[in-house]
Design a protein around this motif. Sequence first.
Motif, PDB file in Angstrom:
ATOM      1  N   UNK A  15      -2.764   3.161  -8.705  1.00 49.34           N
ATOM      2  CA  UNK A  15      -4.024   3.904  -8.861  1.00 49.34           C
ATOM      3  C   UNK A  15      -3.941   4.861 -10.050  1.00 49.34           C
ATOM      4  N   UNK A  16      -2.837   5.589 -10.137  1.00 53.84           N
ATOM      5  CA  UNK A  16      -2.677   6.524 -11.255  1.00 53.84           C
ATOM      6  C   UNK A  16      -2.645   5.769 -12.592  1.00 53.84           C
ATOM      7  N   UNK A  19      -0.770  16.787  -5.529  1.00 55.51           N
ATOM      8  CA  UNK A  19      -1.714  16.011  -6.347  1.00 55.51           C
ATOM      9  C   UNK A  19      -3.130  16.094  -5.777  1.00 55.51           C
ATOM     10  N   UNK A  40      -8.176   0.545   1.797  1.00 56.41           N
ATOM     11  CA  UNK A  40      -7.487  -0.472   0.997  1.00 56.41           C
ATOM     12  C   UNK A  40      -6.497  -1.250   1.871  1.00 56.41           C
ATOM     13  N   UNK A  41      -5.819  -0.513   2.736  1.00 55.97           N
ATOM     14  CA  UNK A  41      -4.838  -1.126   3.634  1.00 55.97           C
ATOM     15  C   UNK A  41      -5.518  -2.110   4.585  1.00 55.97           C
ATOM     16  N   UNK A  70       5.930   9.617 -11.278  1.00 56.49           N
ATOM     17  CA  UNK A  70       5.839   8.620 -10.204  1.00 56.49           C
ATOM     18  C   UNK A  70       7.179   7.936  -9.958  1.00 56.49           C
ATOM     19  N   UNK A 129      -4.445  19.370  -1.002  1.00 55.99           N
ATOM     20  CA  UNK A 129      -4.909  19.611   0.362  1.00 55.99           C
ATOM     21  C   UNK A 129      -4.375  20.956   0.849  1.00 55.99           C
ATOM     22  N   UNK A 162      -7.128  -9.661   4.381  1.00 53.06           N
ATOM     23  CA  UNK A 162      -6.912 -10.732   3.402  1.00 53.06           C
ATOM     24  C   UNK A 162      -5.585 -11.449   3.688  1.00 53.06           C
ATOM     25  N   UNK A 163      -4.594 -10.664   4.068  1.00 52.64           N
ATOM     26  CA  UNK A 163      -3.270 -11.215   4.362  1.00 52.64           C
ATOM     27  C   UNK A 163      -3.337 -12.165   5.552  1.00 52.64           C
ATOM     28  N   UNK A 179      -9.206   6.537   1.408  1.00 52.57           N
ATOM     29  CA  UNK A 179      -9.251   5.430   0.436  1.00 52.57           C
ATOM     30  C   UNK A 179      -8.058   4.494   0.655  1.00 52.57           C
ATOM     31  N   UNK A 180      -6.907   5.114   0.930  1.00 52.46           N
ATOM     32  CA  UNK A 180      -5.702   4.325   1.174  1.00 52.46           C
ATOM     33  C   UNK A 180      -5.862   3.479   2.449  1.00 52.46           C
ATOM     34  N   UNK A 192      -8.339  -3.684   4.110  1.00 53.89           N
ATOM     35  CA  UNK A 192      -8.803  -4.864   3.371  1.00 53.89           C
ATOM     36  C   UNK A 192      -7.648  -5.806   3.050  1.00 53.89           C
ATOM     37  N   UNK A 193      -6.523  -5.240   2.694  1.00 52.86           N
ATOM     38  CA  UNK A 193      -5.354  -6.065   2.364  1.00 52.86           C
ATOM     39  C   UNK A 193      -4.844  -6.797   3.609  1.00 52.86           C
ATOM     40  N   UNK A 247       0.847  -1.207   0.000  1.00 50.71           N
ATOM     41  CA  UNK A 247       0.000   0.000   0.000  1.00 50.71           C
ATOM     42  C   UNK A 247       0.878   1.251   0.000  1.00 50.71           C
ATOM     43  N   UNK A 293      -0.422   4.233  -4.831  1.00 50.00           N
ATOM     44  CA  UNK A 293      -0.652   5.458  -5.606  1.00 50.00           C
ATOM     45  C   UNK A 293      -0.227   5.289  -7.061  1.00 50.00           C
ATOM     46  N   UNK A 326      -1.913  15.312 -15.458  1.00 48.65           N
ATOM     47  CA  UNK A 326      -3.191  15.036 -14.781  1.00 48.65           C
ATOM     48  C   UNK A 326      -3.059  13.871 -13.792  1.00 48.65           C
ATOM     49  N   UNK A 327      -2.027  13.965 -12.970  1.00 45.47           N
ATOM     50  CA  UNK A 327      -1.767  12.908 -11.990  1.00 45.47           C
ATOM     51  C   UNK A 327      -2.906  12.758 -11.002  1.00 45.47           C
ATOM     52  N   UNK A 328      -3.054  11.545 -10.531  1.00 47.07           N
ATOM     53  CA  UNK A 328      -4.064  11.293  -9.515  1.00 47.07           C
ATOM     54  C   UNK A 328      -3.475  10.317  -8.501  1.00 47.07           C
ATOM     55  N   UNK A 329      -3.964  10.352  -7.292  1.00 46.57           N
ATOM     56  CA  UNK A 329      -3.548   9.329  -6.318  1.00 46.57           C
ATOM     57  C   UNK A 329      -4.675   9.107  -5.319  1.00 46.57           C
ATOM     58  N   UNK A 330      -4.499   8.105  -4.481  1.00 49.12           N
ATOM     59  CA  UNK A 330      -5.550   7.755  -3.524  1.00 49.12           C
ATOM     60  C   UNK A 330      -5.656   8.806  -2.424  1.00 49.12           C
ATOM     61  N   UNK A 331      -6.883   9.080  -1.990  1.00 51.91           N
ATOM     62  CA  UNK A 331      -7.073   9.976  -0.851  1.00 51.91           C
ATOM     63  C   UNK A 331      -6.755   9.172   0.412  1.00 51.91           C
ATOM     64  N   UNK A 332      -6.471   9.895   1.497  1.00 55.89           N
ATOM     65  CA  UNK A 332      -6.042   9.223   2.728  1.00 55.89           C
ATOM     66  C   UNK A 332      -7.038   8.142   3.175  1.00 55.89           C
TER      67      UNK A 332
END
Lengths: 184, 84
Positions: A20-21, A145, B72-73, A126, A148, B79-80, B68-69, B75-76, A12, A17, B60-66
């Motif tokens: 995701x991108x 990105x 995901x963490x 990245x 915030x 599962x782990x 969302x991360x 859930x992983x 993670x 990230x 147009x970069x994107x990344x996970x919001x806190x």
Amino acid sequence: MSEHPINPNKWIELYSDYLFNYTITRVNDREIAKDLIQDTFFAGLKSMKNFKGEASERTWLISILKRKIIDYYRKINSTKGQAEVRMTYSNSEDHEGDWLEERVEDEGYLNAQETLENTELGDAIYDCMDKLTEKQARVFKMKTILNYETETICNELKITPSNLWVIIHRARTAMAECMEKNWL
Amino acid sequence: MSKSFFISKEDAFHICDKSQYKESTLWEKVKLMFRCIYCRNTRFYVSRNTKLTEAIKTSRLDCLKEHERQMLEAQLKKHLKNEV
């Protein structure tokens, strides 16, 4: 011993990230992108034993993700009627001429070449972000990105605004140097 | 930050960084521009920093919001645990 060890506990932090991108530029839907990444991690856990360590962990995860994206498109294309294009235009005289406007190319529309270049540029950024320290990368992503507010980041990470700007300065300097070497 | 029209190189870099996020004041920008006239290092920094901002904007970069991360963490990790 394999050249690249595998450590799911770090996935993670290190790759979410980037993955995701990679996904969002290809599926254009946040929820679907998150689902595909989750599926990728689960598939990675299942096939961990098959990881030989010849490629890096990230390359290996990307290869799984690529298959997931292909499967996703296969699935939606096989759903009946999904590919059908529907266009309805009013016959009313009040709306005469509107159809022309609706057919004008969207300003935000990118051609295939531009999309490809932007994707490659995103990957290069990245790659450079990977070279930052964990804290620098986190602050840089949140500020640059996710856009915030300074105060939000400071509260979240329990740092002062001057600390934040020092981190941002170091991150931007390192990023600019790396981008000059790898992209420009 | 100094009230003088002349600013140090470090202050100029700081204003330049803030400018990339539209957080600098007009007065700060004026002082930065003035320094650019006589300082080659500042000019170089501003140019490189602006290019970086442009590149990020174009990609147009994107990344996970806190949250969302974190989700995901969680859930992983779940599962782990099941996998082990």
